[in-house]
Design an enzyme around this catalytic site. Structure first.
Site, PDB file in Angstrom:
ATOM      1  N   ALA A  11       6.198  14.718  31.294  1.00  0.00           N
ATOM      2  CA  ALA A  11       4.930  16.101  31.628  1.00  0.00           C
ATOM      3  C   ALA A  11       5.629  17.173  31.250  1.00  0.00           C
ATOM      4  O   ALA A  11       5.342  17.995  31.135  1.00  0.00           O
ATOM      5  CB  ALA A  11       4.325  15.499  32.936  1.00  0.00           C
ATOM      6  N   LYS A  23       7.750  17.015  24.080  1.00  0.00           N
ATOM      7  CA  LYS A  23       9.274  16.857  23.617  1.00  0.00           C
ATOM      8  C   LYS A  23       9.560  14.741  23.054  1.00  0.00           C
ATOM      9  O   LYS A  23       9.852  14.358  22.378  1.00  0.00           O
ATOM     10  CB  LYS A  23      10.356  16.929  24.251  1.00  0.00           C
ATOM     11  CG  LYS A  23      11.800  16.235  24.367  1.00  0.00           C
ATOM     12  CD  LYS A  23      12.373  16.496  25.408  1.00  0.00           C
ATOM     13  CE  LYS A  23      12.941  15.349  26.840  1.00  0.00           C
ATOM     14  NZ  LYS A  23      13.640  16.297  27.595  1.00  0.00           N
ATOM     15  N   GLN A  73       0.085  15.473  36.129  1.00  0.00           N
ATOM     16  CA  GLN A  73       0.633  17.183  36.961  1.00  0.00           C
ATOM     17  C   GLN A  73       0.842  18.177  35.558  1.00  0.00           C
ATOM     18  O   GLN A  73       1.193  18.680  34.974  1.00  0.00           O
ATOM     19  CB  GLN A  73       2.185  16.295  35.948  1.00  0.00           C
ATOM     20  CG  GLN A  73       2.957  17.492  37.346  1.00  0.00           C
ATOM     21  CD  GLN A  73       4.480  17.531  37.720  1.00  0.00           C
ATOM     22  OE1 GLN A  73       4.781  16.888  36.372  1.00  0.00           O
ATOM     23  NE2 GLN A  73       5.446  17.817  37.658  1.00  0.00           N
ATOM     24  N   GLY A  78       8.997  19.504  38.789  1.00  0.00           N
ATOM     25  CA  GLY A  78      10.199  18.750  39.407  1.00  0.00           C
ATOM     26  C   GLY A  78       9.866  16.952  39.487  1.00  0.00           C
ATOM     27  O   GLY A  78       8.338  16.389  39.303  1.00  0.00           O
ATOM     28  N   HIS A 362       4.985  -0.425 -18.152  1.00  0.00           N
ATOM     29  CA  HIS A 362       5.698   0.515 -18.290  1.00  0.00           C
ATOM     30  C   HIS A 362       4.202   1.620 -17.898  1.00  0.00           C
ATOM     31  O   HIS A 362       3.226   1.477 -18.968  1.00  0.00           O
ATOM     32  CB  HIS A 362       6.880   1.298 -18.850  1.00  0.00           C
ATOM     33  CG  HIS A 362       6.832  -0.352 -20.546  1.00  0.00           C
ATOM     34  ND1 HIS A 362       8.227  -0.880 -20.144  1.00  0.00           N
ATOM     35  CD2 HIS A 362       5.765  -0.911 -20.838  1.00  0.00           C
ATOM     36  CE1 HIS A 362       7.291  -1.927 -21.537  1.00  0.00           C
ATOM     37  NE2 HIS A 362       6.254  -1.519 -21.447  1.00  0.00           N
ATOM     38  N   ASN A 376      -2.394  -8.797 -19.820  1.00  0.00           N
ATOM     39  CA  ASN A 376      -1.262  -7.782 -20.109  1.00  0.00           C
ATOM     40  C   ASN A 376      -1.420  -6.311 -20.434  1.00  0.00           C
ATOM     41  O   ASN A 376      -2.825  -5.910 -21.004  1.00  0.00           O
ATOM     42  CB  ASN A 376      -0.339  -8.380 -21.290  1.00  0.00           C
ATOM     43  CG  ASN A 376       0.446  -7.526 -21.900  1.00  0.00           C
ATOM     44  OD1 ASN A 376       1.472  -7.554 -21.003  1.00  0.00           O
ATOM     45  ND2 ASN A 376       0.459  -6.329 -22.336  1.00  0.00           N
ATOM     46  N   ASN A 385     -10.737   6.671 -13.623  1.00  0.00           N
ATOM     47  CA  ASN A 385     -11.414   6.529 -12.845  1.00  0.00           C
ATOM     48  C   ASN A 385     -12.780   8.020 -12.339  1.00  0.00           C
ATOM     49  O   ASN A 385     -12.975   7.582 -11.034  1.00  0.00           O
ATOM     50  CB  ASN A 385     -10.441   5.897 -11.774  1.00  0.00           C
ATOM     51  CG  ASN A 385      -9.161   6.428 -10.866  1.00  0.00           C
ATOM     52  OD1 ASN A 385      -9.076   7.553 -11.515  1.00  0.00           O
ATOM     53  ND2 ASN A 385      -9.302   6.476  -9.689  1.00  0.00           N
ATOM     54  N   TYR A 386     -12.024   8.879 -12.290  1.00  0.00           N
ATOM     55  CA  TYR A 386     -13.140  10.352 -10.745  1.00  0.00           C
ATOM     56  C   TYR A 386     -12.961  11.144 -12.503  1.00  0.00           C
ATOM     57  O   TYR A 386     -12.702  12.049 -13.321  1.00  0.00           O
ATOM     58  CB  TYR A 386     -11.554  10.702 -10.818  1.00  0.00           C
ATOM     59  CG  TYR A 386     -11.871  12.139  -9.408  1.00  0.00           C
ATOM     60  CD1 TYR A 386     -12.956  12.038  -8.939  1.00  0.00           C
ATOM     61  CD2 TYR A 386     -11.376  13.542  -9.711  1.00  0.00           C
ATOM     62  CE1 TYR A 386     -13.460  12.662  -8.018  1.00  0.00           C
ATOM     63  CE2 TYR A 386     -11.433  14.505  -9.050  1.00  0.00           C
ATOM     64  CZ  TYR A 386     -13.147  14.352  -7.964  1.00  0.00           C
ATOM     65  OH  TYR A 386     -13.441  15.086  -6.929  1.00  0.00           O
TER      66      TYR A 386
END
Length: 460
Positions: A11, A23, A73, A78, A362, A376, A385-386
């Protein structure tokens, strides 16, 4: 361990982290701090786990998911107050194991031993302790003449003799519920912080002459808590060494463990060699006999037997057996390489499947592409593609050959065994077995080079 419940205290804010994030959600080795604690508890055989949350409660709940029980909590008053919030959720469990959510180095075997000693000795309370060369800052364990725990003295209250004691309280406890819950009701915030301390429960048990035992952790590093960024880095380094050592003992060769970063969630087969500067993250699975790195990052990937990956970044991708990837390849999410695929230098692949035995050697971009077997792809090939609004698929069937510096404008299909001439821009489907040429015809102008050279010289 059906009669045991684990309560993880998570907590706190962790002010020394100087972070907006709770944390316990800071990460090392692929998990947030509290996930490491929960994993250790689960591997120790404790199925019911309660997480006490407070600061950033919803963020913690969302990060961990629905498999755990959560209690809130609202005010951080504590450790005793935090544990009391879990009473209803703990139900009828006879034994309560209490841990902190910022101790990521705990081993399951240590927790299992703590529980066994607690039961074998029929203790009301058992404390996990550690023996430190420098115990400064920790509460000291006070024992009586029979070796039983007589109390815990905090550093600020200790006299010189007590400060010389090297056995310290780690903040990890086993309690018998029959004693724990009534004791929690008796706690008072009689301290400068106005908080309810769990250590006071130990004091109450000692005053009533109940059996209070202590079990020392075999490795003091296990109890390291994380309170700031330096301790986060230290815990990460310890866990990294532990992970790498375990892999090497299981048959994995790590050339330089100090520069190899492997998450706790990664699985690696034997006879794999990992070179320096390699990061293996998330739910990555590496089969046996692979070679990875140097300078490689794989996140949430699967790599098949005998594959070689060098100077590559791959995210959420599958690399089949016998593949060669890199150097300087980039596999983006959704990439699947079947067996014996070659992906060479400066190749980027996204959301595509490359069939067995195909080569992309490549300088290529393949996006939203399905490539058959034995294909190949020549250097400089681009799948377009866009169109600015939508991404379209490209299909290259078995045995096709794509010449260098070609553009495939999706949606488009290249048929089986077809050949695309170098330098072509393909906008229509290519039938199987055909050859497609889509480039301007070359024109040679006799003597033009000499005239052009003379003009340049005149301009000087």
């Amino acid at each position: 361990m059906a009669d045991t419940v684990a309560v993880i205290l998570a907590a706190g804010q962790g002010k020394r982290m100087h972070s907006r994030r709770p944390k316990v959600l800071h990460r090392i080795a692929g998990r947030c701090l509290v996930e490491h604690v929960l994993a250790a508890v689960g591997e120790a055989g404790i199925k019911k786990q309660i997480v006490v949350i407070g600061h950033g409660a919803e963020e913690v709940r969302e990060a961990l998911g629905p498999e755990y029980t959560y209690v809130l909590q609202e005010q951080q008053l504590g450790t005793g107050h935090a544990l009391a919030r879990a009473r209803e959720a703990a139900g009828t469990a006879a034994t309560v194991l209490v841990l902190c959510g910022d101790t990521p180095l705990l081993r399951p075997a240590t927790l299992a031993r703590l529980l066994k000693e607690h039961r074998d000795r029929q203790a009301a309370v058992t404390i996990l302790t550690a023996v430190l060369d420098d115990p400064t800052g920790y509460g000291r364990i006070i024992r009586d003449g029979q070796g039983m725990v007589a109390g815990i003295v905090e550093e600020r209250d200790a006299n010189p003799v007590e400060k010389a004691i090297r056995e310290i309280n780690t903040g990890i406890y086993c309690f018998e519920a029959a004693y724990l819950w009534p004791f929690l009701e008796q706690l008072q915030p009689n301290n400068d912080q106005g908080e309810y301390y769990l250590t006071d429960v130990v004091g109450l048990a000692c005053r009533e002459n109940l059996p209070v035992q202590a079990v020392a952790a075999g490795d003091p590093e296990e109890i390291l808590g994380v309170n700031d960024r330096a301790q986060l880095a230290k815990a990460g380094a310890i866990l990294r060494r532990r992970i790498n050592m375990g892999l090497m003992q299981a048959g994995v060769t790590i050339i330089d463990p100090e520069t190899t970063y492997i998450d706790a969630t990664v699985r690696i087969g034997p006879d794999t060699i990992i070179y320096p500067g390699t990061f293996l993250e998330g739910n990555t699975i590496i089969e046996e006999g692979c070679s990875l790195g140097p300078g490689t990052t794989l996140r949430d990937c699967q790599v098949g037997k005998g594959s070689h990956v060098i100077h590559t970044v791959a995210l959420e991708s599958e690399i089949g057996p016998g593949c060669q990837v890199g150097p300087f390849a980039y596999l983006r999410p959704g990439t699947v390489l079947d067996a014996r695929v070659k992906v060479g230098d400066f190749v980027e692949i996204k959301a595509s499947r490359i069939g067995a035995g195909s080569k992309v050697p490549h300088l290529t971009y393949l996006g939203d592409t399905t490539v058959g077997t034995g294909v190949n792809i020549g250097a400089g090939t681009i799948t377009c593609n866009y169109d600015g609004e939508k991404k379209w698929p490209t299909v290259i069937e078995d045995g096709a050959f794509i010449g260098s510096n070609s553009n495939l404008v999706a949606p488009v299909r290249v048929g089986a065994g077809a050949l695309v001439g170098a330098g072509s821009t393909i906008t229509e489907d290519v039938p199987a077995g055909s050859m497609a040429l889509a480039r301007g015809r070359q024109v040679n102008l006799s003597g033009r080079s000499k005239k052009s050279s003379e003009k340049r010289q005149e301009k000087g």
